[in-house]
Write a protein that holds these residues in place. Structure first.
Motif, PDB file in Angstrom:
ATOM      1  N   GLN A 228       0.803 -18.040 -53.886  1.00 49.64           N
ATOM      2  CA  GLN A 228      -0.399 -18.756 -53.467  1.00 49.64           C
ATOM      3  C   GLN A 228      -1.336 -17.907 -52.618  1.00 49.64           C
ATOM      4  O   GLN A 228      -2.411 -18.360 -52.231  1.00 49.64           O
ATOM      5  CB  GLN A 228       0.003 -20.013 -52.678  1.00 49.64           C
ATOM      6  CG  GLN A 228       0.786 -21.035 -53.477  1.00 49.64           C
ATOM      7  CD  GLN A 228       1.273 -22.182 -52.603  1.00 49.64           C
ATOM      8  OE1 GLN A 228       2.137 -22.010 -51.741  1.00 49.64           O
ATOM      9  NE2 GLN A 228       0.687 -23.351 -52.810  1.00 49.64           N
ATOM     10  N   TRP A 229      -0.938 -16.694 -52.324  1.00 45.14           N
ATOM     11  CA  TRP A 229      -1.714 -15.804 -51.452  1.00 45.14           C
ATOM     12  C   TRP A 229      -3.171 -15.656 -51.875  1.00 45.14           C
ATOM     13  O   TRP A 229      -4.073 -15.736 -51.021  1.00 45.14           O
ATOM     14  CB  TRP A 229      -1.028 -14.454 -51.370  1.00 45.14           C
ATOM     15  CG  TRP A 229      -1.768 -13.371 -50.642  1.00 45.14           C
ATOM     16  CD1 TRP A 229      -2.282 -12.223 -51.174  1.00 45.14           C
ATOM     17  CD2 TRP A 229      -2.065 -13.314 -49.234  1.00 45.14           C
ATOM     18  NE1 TRP A 229      -2.871 -11.454 -50.203  1.00 45.14           N
ATOM     19  CE2 TRP A 229      -2.757 -12.102 -49.007  1.00 45.14           C
ATOM     20  CE3 TRP A 229      -1.816 -14.172 -48.158  1.00 45.14           C
ATOM     21  CZ2 TRP A 229      -3.204 -11.724 -47.743  1.00 45.14           C
ATOM     22  CZ3 TRP A 229      -2.265 -13.798 -46.898  1.00 45.14           C
ATOM     23  CH2 TRP A 229      -2.950 -12.591 -46.698  1.00 45.14           C
ATOM     24  N   PRO A 230      -3.492 -15.462 -53.159  1.00 45.32           N
ATOM     25  CA  PRO A 230      -4.914 -15.311 -53.519  1.00 45.32           C
ATOM     26  C   PRO A 230      -5.773 -16.502 -53.117  1.00 45.32           C
ATOM     27  O   PRO A 230      -6.977 -16.345 -52.880  1.00 45.32           O
ATOM     28  CB  PRO A 230      -4.871 -15.151 -55.043  1.00 45.32           C
ATOM     29  CG  PRO A 230      -3.517 -14.575 -55.318  1.00 45.32           C
ATOM     30  CD  PRO A 230      -2.616 -15.262 -54.320  1.00 45.32           C
ATOM     31  N   ASP A 231      -5.177 -17.691 -53.027  1.00 43.73           N
ATOM     32  CA  ASP A 231      -5.944 -18.884 -52.674  1.00 43.73           C
ATOM     33  C   ASP A 231      -6.070 -19.077 -51.166  1.00 43.73           C
ATOM     34  O   ASP A 231      -6.952 -19.806 -50.703  1.00 43.73           O
ATOM     35  CB  ASP A 231      -5.282 -20.127 -53.279  1.00 43.73           C
ATOM     36  CG  ASP A 231      -5.258 -20.090 -54.800  1.00 43.73           C
ATOM     37  OD1 ASP A 231      -6.237 -19.595 -55.394  1.00 43.73           O
ATOM     38  OD2 ASP A 231      -4.248 -20.530 -55.377  1.00 43.73           O
ATOM     39  N   PHE A 232      -5.202 -18.452 -50.387  1.00 42.23           N
ATOM     40  CA  PHE A 232      -5.163 -18.692 -48.944  1.00 42.23           C
ATOM     41  C   PHE A 232      -5.500 -17.483 -48.090  1.00 42.23           C
ATOM     42  O   PHE A 232      -5.756 -17.634 -46.899  1.00 42.23           O
ATOM     43  CB  PHE A 232      -3.763 -19.184 -48.541  1.00 42.23           C
ATOM     44  CG  PHE A 232      -3.469 -20.590 -48.946  1.00 42.23           C
ATOM     45  CD1 PHE A 232      -3.758 -21.648 -48.105  1.00 42.23           C
ATOM     46  CD2 PHE A 232      -2.896 -20.859 -50.183  1.00 42.23           C
ATOM     47  CE1 PHE A 232      -3.477 -22.956 -48.479  1.00 42.23           C
ATOM     48  CE2 PHE A 232      -2.607 -22.161 -50.568  1.00 42.23           C
ATOM     49  CZ  PHE A 232      -2.900 -23.212 -49.713  1.00 42.23           C
ATOM     50  N   LYS A 233      -5.502 -16.293 -48.661  1.00 39.37           N
ATOM     51  CA  LYS A 233      -5.619 -15.095 -47.821  1.00 39.37           C
ATOM     52  C   LYS A 233      -6.957 -15.059 -47.088  1.00 39.37           C
ATOM     53  O   LYS A 233      -7.975 -15.550 -47.591  1.00 39.37           O
ATOM     54  CB  LYS A 233      -5.429 -13.830 -48.656  1.00 39.37           C
ATOM     55  CG  LYS A 233      -6.591 -13.454 -49.558  1.00 39.37           C
ATOM     56  CD  LYS A 233      -6.277 -12.123 -50.242  1.00 39.37           C
ATOM     57  CE  LYS A 233      -7.426 -11.649 -51.115  1.00 39.37           C
ATOM     58  NZ  LYS A 233      -7.131 -10.333 -51.731  1.00 39.37           N
ATOM     59  N   PRO A 234      -6.957 -14.485 -45.879  1.00 42.28           N
ATOM     60  CA  PRO A 234      -8.202 -14.382 -45.108  1.00 42.28           C
ATOM     61  C   PRO A 234      -9.261 -13.604 -45.876  1.00 42.28           C
ATOM     62  O   PRO A 234      -8.950 -12.727 -46.689  1.00 42.28           O
ATOM     63  CB  PRO A 234      -7.774 -13.637 -43.844  1.00 42.28           C
ATOM     64  CG  PRO A 234      -6.299 -13.850 -43.748  1.00 42.28           C
ATOM     65  CD  PRO A 234      -5.807 -13.926 -45.166  1.00 42.28           C
ATOM     66  N   ALA A 235     -10.506 -13.924 -45.602  1.00 38.23           N
ATOM     67  CA  ALA A 235     -11.607 -13.299 -46.332  1.00 38.23           C
ATOM     68  C   ALA A 235     -11.744 -11.822 -46.010  1.00 38.23           C
ATOM     69  O   ALA A 235     -12.302 -11.063 -46.790  1.00 38.23           O
ATOM     70  CB  ALA A 235     -12.913 -14.023 -46.015  1.00 38.23           C
ATOM     71  N   LEU A 236     -11.245 -11.388 -44.859  1.00 36.13           N
ATOM     72  CA  LEU A 236     -11.432 -10.005 -44.434  1.00 36.13           C
ATOM     73  C   LEU A 236     -10.088  -9.356 -44.123  1.00 36.13           C
ATOM     74  O   LEU A 236      -9.394  -9.744 -43.195  1.00 36.13           O
ATOM     75  CB  LEU A 236     -12.317  -9.954 -43.182  1.00 36.13           C
ATOM     76  CG  LEU A 236     -12.620  -8.567 -42.620  1.00 36.13           C
ATOM     77  CD1 LEU A 236     -13.434  -7.750 -43.605  1.00 36.13           C
ATOM     78  CD2 LEU A 236     -13.359  -8.681 -41.302  1.00 36.13           C
ATOM     79  N   ILE A 237      -9.706  -8.396 -44.942  1.00 40.35           N
ATOM     80  CA  ILE A 237      -8.532  -7.569 -44.654  1.00 40.35           C
ATOM     81  C   ILE A 237      -9.036  -6.135 -44.566  1.00 40.35           C
ATOM     82  O   ILE A 237      -9.307  -5.501 -45.593  1.00 40.35           O
ATOM     83  CB  ILE A 237      -7.451  -7.710 -45.745  1.00 40.35           C
ATOM     84  CG1 ILE A 237      -6.952  -9.157 -45.792  1.00 40.35           C
ATOM     85  CG2 ILE A 237      -6.295  -6.755 -45.486  1.00 40.35           C
ATOM     86  CD1 ILE A 237      -5.851  -9.389 -46.792  1.00 40.35           C
ATOM     87  N   PRO A 238      -9.224  -5.593 -43.365  1.00 39.74           N
ATOM     88  CA  PRO A 238      -9.883  -4.293 -43.234  1.00 39.74           C
ATOM     89  C   PRO A 238      -9.135  -3.166 -43.932  1.00 39.74           C
ATOM     90  O   PRO A 238      -7.911  -3.104 -43.923  1.00 39.74           O
ATOM     91  CB  PRO A 238      -9.905  -4.067 -41.719  1.00 39.74           C
ATOM     92  CG  PRO A 238      -9.735  -5.417 -41.125  1.00 39.74           C
ATOM     93  CD  PRO A 238      -8.862  -6.165 -42.079  1.00 39.74           C
TER      94      PRO A 238
END
Length: 287
Positions: free
Chosen positions: A225-235
């Motif tokens: 489910q990560w693609p649906d929940f991951k934060p918008a910004l992962i530097p």
């Protein structure tokens, strides 16, 4: 000037446009970022004018109490940098003196101000409280270059109540106390499949409630489910870390914080290193 006041100054300026000797250890004796967007990096004239506005606003004496309050002024004002850098500034590479920088050769260092956020690494939630510790008198700001495997360190000490930059140091990433985690995170930040592979069987998350703008929701998600929940910004690219006071050996827990500059952004990702495999897993995140 604290971060809130700095934001007001920048906002006013933006509206007007629309209308018109320490070494490289924890001991006291001891170009632009790839993350910057084109829209933020190109208008040098606007940046110079903003610097003039900020430079004309004196920094409150109380700003020296907390490093963050001082640093946001320091990163925004060339005048303050010229006052608070100890010239000739020694620059070290692999622990050896490489050169010194004279005052007339200093180029303003904006750090992460142009990108609108910065990153921090902590070993625990209790460790996060050091940011507000007024007893801290030694701080190292790290700029981590993943592409050239190098860490640039800006060393600051509070001398007679005033923060001053004492030296700049360059060291290879593999010598950094967070070397193992940084090697992992470089891969994690750039590979979506590796992100899914690097998750606990269940990951706790806290995210904005889609039905209530003023609330958050907490739950558990599966790796798929990560693609649906991951934060918008992962530097990715170059990231920063700020070491307040004593530097500790790498622990089995890392909390990566992505913190906005006067924009309310706050993302936390908790990683734990598995004893059996040595692999880091994401166990919790909030956005």
């Amino acid at each position: 000037m604290n971060r809130g006041l700095l934001f007001v100054v920048l906002l006013v300026f933006a509206c007007s446009l629309c209308l018109t000797n320490s070494g490289c250890t924890d001991k006291k004796t001891a170009g632009g970022d790839s993350l910057v967007t084109d829209s933020l990096a190109t208008d040098s004239a606007a940046a110079d004018s903003t610097d003039e506005i900020i430079a004309d606003t004196p920094m409150p004496k109380a700003a020296d109490e907390l490093f963050d309050d001082f640093f946001f002024n320091f990163a925004s004002s060339k005048k303050l940098q010229l006052e608070r850098v100890d010239f000739p500034l020694p620059v070290y590479k692999n622990g050896e003196l490489m050169k010194t920088v004279e005052k007339d050769k200093w180029r303003m260092e904006r750090f992460f101000m142009r990108q609108g956020y910065y990153t921090l690494l902590f070993d625990s939630r209790s460790h996060m409280g050091v940011v507000k510790d007024t007893a801290v008198a030694h701080v190292v700001v790290e700029k981590i270059f993943f592409d050239i495997k190098t860490v640039q360190k800006f060393v600051f000490d509070r001398v007679r109540g005033a923060w001053r930059m004492k030296s700049i140091c360059y060291d290879p990433v593999y010598k950094n106390n967070n070397a193992n985690f940084l090697k992992f995170y470089e891969h994690f930040a750039t590979d979506s499949l590796f992100q899914i592979e690097s998750m606990a069987d269940e990951v706790k998350f806290t995210a904005p409630d889609p039905d209530d703008d003023f609330s958050t929701m907490t739950g558990w998600m599966m790796p798929g489910q990560w693609p649906d929940f991951k934060p918008a910004l992962i530097p990715e690219g170059n990231i920063y870390n700020i070491i307040y006071g004593k530097e500790y050996p790498e622990s089995k827990t890392k909390i990566l914080v992505v913190r906005g500059i006067s924009n309310g952004l706050e993302i936390e990702m908790v990683f734990k290193r598995q004893k059996a495999t040595g692999h880091w897993l994401l166990t919790e995140f909030s956005s």
